[in-house]
Design a protein around this motif. Structure first.
Motif, PDB file in Angstrom:
ATOM      1  N   PHE A 265      25.947  -2.269   7.488  1.00  0.00           N
ATOM      2  CA  PHE A 265      27.387  -2.250   8.275  1.00  0.00           C
ATOM      3  C   PHE A 265      26.797  -2.867   9.808  1.00  0.00           C
ATOM      4  O   PHE A 265      25.833  -2.189  10.089  1.00  0.00           O
ATOM      5  N   ARG A 266      27.800  -3.505  10.590  1.00  0.00           N
ATOM      6  CA  ARG A 266      27.448  -3.817  11.672  1.00  0.00           C
ATOM      7  C   ARG A 266      28.492  -3.163  12.721  1.00  0.00           C
ATOM      8  O   ARG A 266      29.712  -3.169  12.577  1.00  0.00           O
ATOM      9  N   PHE A 267      27.898  -2.432  13.724  1.00  0.00           N
ATOM     10  CA  PHE A 267      28.737  -2.023  14.796  1.00  0.00           C
ATOM     11  C   PHE A 267      28.472  -2.732  16.192  1.00  0.00           C
ATOM     12  O   PHE A 267      27.284  -3.352  16.443  1.00  0.00           O
ATOM     13  N   GLN A 268      29.452  -2.955  16.869  1.00  0.00           N
ATOM     14  CA  GLN A 268      29.242  -3.747  18.348  1.00  0.00           C
ATOM     15  C   GLN A 268      29.303  -2.442  19.455  1.00  0.00           C
ATOM     16  O   GLN A 268      30.200  -1.620  19.416  1.00  0.00           O
ATOM     17  N   LYS A 269      28.339  -2.516  20.103  1.00  0.00           N
ATOM     18  CA  LYS A 269      28.094  -1.434  21.260  1.00  0.00           C
ATOM     19  C   LYS A 269      29.511  -1.451  21.955  1.00  0.00           C
ATOM     20  O   LYS A 269      29.929  -2.302  22.567  1.00  0.00           O
ATOM     21  N   GLY A 270      29.910  -0.142  22.143  1.00  0.00           N
ATOM     22  CA  GLY A 270      31.082   0.084  22.963  1.00  0.00           C
ATOM     23  C   GLY A 270      32.526  -0.242  22.521  1.00  0.00           C
ATOM     24  O   GLY A 270      33.438   0.093  23.027  1.00  0.00           O
ATOM     25  N   GLY A 330      24.452   5.031  20.898  1.00  0.00           N
ATOM     26  CA  GLY A 330      22.897   4.404  20.913  1.00  0.00           C
ATOM     27  C   GLY A 330      23.010   3.225  21.915  1.00  0.00           C
ATOM     28  O   GLY A 330      23.873   2.600  22.498  1.00  0.00           O
ATOM     29  N   LYS A 331      21.656   2.351  21.800  1.00  0.00           N
ATOM     30  CA  LYS A 331      21.503   0.970  22.435  1.00  0.00           C
ATOM     31  C   LYS A 331      22.137   0.022  21.533  1.00  0.00           C
ATOM     32  O   LYS A 331      22.294   0.183  20.750  1.00  0.00           O
ATOM     33  N   HIS A 332      21.906  -1.232  22.161  1.00  0.00           N
ATOM     34  CA  HIS A 332      22.423  -2.455  21.586  1.00  0.00           C
ATOM     35  C   HIS A 332      21.323  -2.471  20.318  1.00  0.00           C
ATOM     36  O   HIS A 332      21.967  -3.269  19.340  1.00  0.00           O
ATOM     37  N   ASN A 333      20.239  -2.075  20.188  1.00  0.00           N
ATOM     38  CA  ASN A 333      19.416  -2.350  18.934  1.00  0.00           C
ATOM     39  C   ASN A 333      19.307  -1.120  18.136  1.00  0.00           C
ATOM     40  O   ASN A 333      18.342  -0.920  17.448  1.00  0.00           O
ATOM     41  N   GLU A 366      15.023  -2.837   9.886  1.00  0.00           N
ATOM     42  CA  GLU A 366      14.550  -1.685  10.562  1.00  0.00           C
ATOM     43  C   GLU A 366      15.308  -0.482   9.811  1.00  0.00           C
ATOM     44  O   GLU A 366      16.431  -0.652   9.545  1.00  0.00           O
ATOM     45  N   LEU A 367      14.496   0.409   9.558  1.00  0.00           N
ATOM     46  CA  LEU A 367      14.964   1.595   9.103  1.00  0.00           C
ATOM     47  C   LEU A 367      15.463   2.722   9.778  1.00  0.00           C
ATOM     48  O   LEU A 367      15.059   2.782  11.039  1.00  0.00           O
ATOM     49  N   PRO A 368      16.838   3.316   9.804  1.00  0.00           N
ATOM     50  CA  PRO A 368      17.231   4.094  10.800  1.00  0.00           C
ATOM     51  C   PRO A 368      16.397   5.420  10.641  1.00  0.00           C
ATOM     52  O   PRO A 368      15.759   5.728   9.759  1.00  0.00           O
ATOM     53  N   ASN A 369      16.202   5.976  11.862  1.00  0.00           N
ATOM     54  CA  ASN A 369      15.540   7.460  11.934  1.00  0.00           C
ATOM     55  C   ASN A 369      16.413   8.554  12.640  1.00  0.00           C
ATOM     56  O   ASN A 369      16.044   9.511  13.341  1.00  0.00           O
ATOM     57  N   SER A 370      17.828   8.225  12.407  1.00  0.00           N
ATOM     58  CA  SER A 370      18.719   9.301  13.138  1.00  0.00           C
ATOM     59  C   SER A 370      18.832  10.436  12.442  1.00  0.00           C
ATOM     60  O   SER A 370      18.369  10.388  11.017  1.00  0.00           O
ATOM     61  N   LYS A 371      19.334  11.256  12.890  1.00  0.00           N
ATOM     62  CA  LYS A 371      19.217  12.600  12.287  1.00  0.00           C
ATOM     63  C   LYS A 371      20.707  13.256  12.004  1.00  0.00           C
ATOM     64  O   LYS A 371      21.784  12.873  12.670  1.00  0.00           O
ATOM     65  N   ALA A 372      20.803  13.686  10.794  1.00  0.00           N
ATOM     66  CA  ALA A 372      22.191  13.842  10.342  1.00  0.00           C
ATOM     67  C   ALA A 372      22.834  15.450  11.126  1.00  0.00           C
ATOM     68  O   ALA A 372      22.284  16.017  11.639  1.00  0.00           O
ATOM     69  N   TRP A 373      24.270  15.362  11.428  1.00  0.00           N
ATOM     70  CA  TRP A 373      25.057  16.273  11.731  1.00  0.00           C
ATOM     71  C   TRP A 373      24.695  17.486  11.046  1.00  0.00           C
ATOM     72  O   TRP A 373      24.623  17.549   9.780  1.00  0.00           O
ATOM     73  N   PRO A 374      24.583  18.855  11.648  1.00  0.00           N
ATOM     74  CA  PRO A 374      24.629  20.010  10.894  1.00  0.00           C
ATOM     75  C   PRO A 374      25.984  19.964   9.841  1.00  0.00           C
ATOM     76  O   PRO A 374      26.797  19.829  10.468  1.00  0.00           O
ATOM     77  N   ASP A 375      25.803  20.195   8.666  1.00  0.00           N
ATOM     78  CA  ASP A 375      26.864  20.427   7.753  1.00  0.00           C
ATOM     79  C   ASP A 375      26.700  21.631   6.864  1.00  0.00           C
ATOM     80  O   ASP A 375      26.206  21.548   5.954  1.00  0.00           O
TER      81      ASP A 375
END
Length: 587
Positions: A265-270, A330-333, A366-375
């Motif tokens: 999916f694609r998000f636009q910053k802001g 996050g940033k634009h990238n 590019e692979l995401p390296n984001s962290k999951a929310w505590p759930d």
């Protein structure tokens, strides 16, 4: 095993023919959705629904009629695809899994010609338009044995629907467990918005997934001696995910590869984005989140609600939750994971599915390296607390004219089959004699108490107290209505507590947790004969459903079109020479 270790070429993909055939779901080629459909009733600055608003209009009584009809044609076929890398036989709509989007403006009519081109092991089919109220057209509900006969092999039927509610939903087969074999797709009805957003990313379908074909699963659960649950193999987002092929049984020679690809999916910053989550699965309760992003919930099923913020949304099978999300983490990238995880109360070999969300300038490889929310999943498979979910258009629950206790249970019958019972019954439909057509002839007396048919006569509002003493949760779905959701929780209902009595949540599917209760109320203004069932495909197959009749004295006045009777004549002719392998309830 984590997603990173499944394969190196994670964001690579196999050919469309191998994975999802013609489907663009989960690819960056999929277009975003408009605010409404232009032309034929919509134009710049002028909405097709006039001055109706989400907060000021009773959609059940003041829906528009635009005079516009949207036309679709579905060709139902059988083919081999590999949505998660494991090849299996599926049923497809126009060669796609998930099927194509059906979209219309609020107040439009929709016509869908369904052509049954299932070859090999021929079988009937039908299509249910989930959440559509079918006012004055209960025969278009698409439930075989209840509102119609199945569409015979080589034959066609055209459904005509009035989009009297708006928001996000889906369509699916209602013939045995067919939709678990791929026969499903999303629906969007454009209507008034009460929250501003910049981009509509459209439906995001999450679903558990079996590697056996649907009929093999039905054979498994209906076999003498079967006990408990069938186990799903994987979890999908937009019909995509990677399966760890090392988990395939050694004697299973089915082609399997670890480079199937994931949804993107694609998000636009802001910018603020609308996401329309739909649980199109067969059994599992999904918990959906986006790393680093808070979601604002704006609708449950076809009901706009007062917005609230959350990190995780919960979807039982058949449920929809619309959210808006601002791309401010996050940033634009930047790249983030979107996660759909089956709750532990849903038995699965692989519980998680992940998709990648790319900000504007992010590298698509590019692979995401984001962290999951505590759930902290409480493992109840219950929906969110009811105090959070109040409809935008308020409606006070009326005093019930009748109250019914309906207990959930199981039995082992004389042939050692495991069956679900709902209020003591475990029914089975007769495809050749739909109950609506029998009721149209004025004959409701021929149905015995074991058929699960409830004639509520002239009662105006029915309160149903569902008690589930067993461990398994159940998403309860009512056709032809939106239910007031009055109470949910562990243990039996105390008989007095109603959450938001002046404005309870309204939706067409709601969870009853294991060892708990669910209290709903249904206004009976929508004359017809409707299915009321657990939306776990396998539980419905094992008899977990009833049929509820509203205003039975008016059923003989229904002007049922000849196309319904013609479909029955064609089904009768086909069954004169073919054996219908109905080993389950049929719905």
């Amino acid at each position: 095993m984590g997603l990173f270790s499944l394969c190196n070429g994670l964001l690579g993909s196999i050919t469309p023919e191998q994975q999802n055939l013609k489907s663009l779901w989960g690819t960056l080629l999929l277009p975003t959705l408009p605010m409404w459909l232009m032309g034929q009733g919509g134009s710049h600055g002028v909405t097709p629904w006039g001055d109706r608003t989400a907060e000021g209009t009773n959609a059940y009584t003041d829906y528009p009629t635009t005079g516009v009809t949207r036309h679709y044609e579905f060709n139902i076929t059988r083919d081999l695809i590999s949505p998660d890398g494991y090849q299996k036989s599926v049923l497809l709509v126009n060669g796609q899994f998930p099927g194509p989007l059906v979209e219309a403006n609020w107040g439009d009519y929709i016509e869908v010609k369904v052509n049954n081109h299932i070859t090999g092991d021929e079988e009937g089919t039908s299509m249910h338009w989930h959440g559509f109220l079918q006012q004055e057209t209960p025969w278009m509900d698409g439930t075989p044995g209840v509102s119609q006969c199945p569409i015979a092999p080589g034959k066609s039927f055209t459904y005509k629907l009035h989009a009297t509610l708006y928001g996000t939903s889906w369509y699916h087969a209602h013939y045995s467990g067919q939709y678990a074999g791929g026969l499903l797709g999303p629906t969007v009805i454009y209507g008034p918005n009460h929250v501003d957003y910049d981009t509509d990313l459209g439906p995001i379908m999450v679903s558990d997934w079996w590697h056996k074909d649907y009929h093999s699963v039905v054979e498994e659960i209906m076999a003498p001696g079967f006990r408990g649950q069938t186990i799903s193999d994987n979890n999908l987002i937009q019909g995509k995910m990677i399966f760890n092929c090392s988990m395939v049984e050694k004697d299973d020679k089915t082609p399997c590869h670890n480079h199937a690809g994931i949804a993107k999916f694609r998000f636009q910053k802001g910018k603020t984005h609308r996401l329309r989550f739909v649980n199109t699965g067969s059994q599992g309760t999904e918990r959906v989140s986006i790393d680093g992003h808070t979601m604002t919930v704006i609708a449950n099923d076809f009901t706009p609600i007062i917005p609230y913020d959350t990190k995780v949304v919960i979807l039982g099978t058949g449920q929809r939750v619309d959210v808006v999300v601002k791309a401010d983490a996050g940033k634009h990238n930047s790249v983030f994971w979107l996660r759909a995880t089956l709750s532990p109360c849903s038995v699965a070999k692989q519980h998680f599915a992940q998709a990648a969300i790319f900000y504007d300038d992010a590298d698509e490889n590019e692979l995401p390296n984001s962290k999951a929310w505590p759930d902290e999943d409480p493992n109840t498979c219950a929906n969110e607390e009811l105090y959070l979910t109040q409809p935008l258009y308020p409606m006070k629950v009326p005093e019930p004219s009748y109250t019914q206790e309906m207990d959930i249970g199981v039995i082992i019958n004389k042939t050692d089959h495991f069956l679900w019972i709902f209020d003591g019954a475990s029914p089975r439909v007769d495809y050749n004699h739909p109950t609506l057509l029998t009721a149209k002839e004025g004959d409701l007396t021929s149905f015995g108490s074991d058929t699960g048919i409830y004639d509520y006569g002239t009662n105006s509002s029915i309160r149903i107290n569902i008690w589930n003493p067993l461990i398994a949760p159940h998403p309860m779905h009512a056709h032809g209505v939106e239910m007031y959701i009055l109470s949910q929780g562990p243990g039996k209902w105390d008989g007095s507590t109603i959450t938001n009595a002046n404005n309870p949540l309204r939706r067409d599917v709601h969870m009853v947790q294991g060892g708990g209760h669910l209290v709903v109320q249904i206004d009976t203004w929508n004359t017809g004969l409707w299915a009321f069932h657990c939306h776990i495909a396998w539980h419905a197959a094992q008899g977990f459903f009833t049929q509820i009749v509203f205003n039975s004295h008016k059923l003989t006045e229904l002007d049922i079109p000849d196309s319904i009777y013609q479909t029955c004549r064609e089904w009768d002719d086909w069954t004169l020479t073919a054996v219908v392998d109905q080993i389950d309830s049929g719905i």
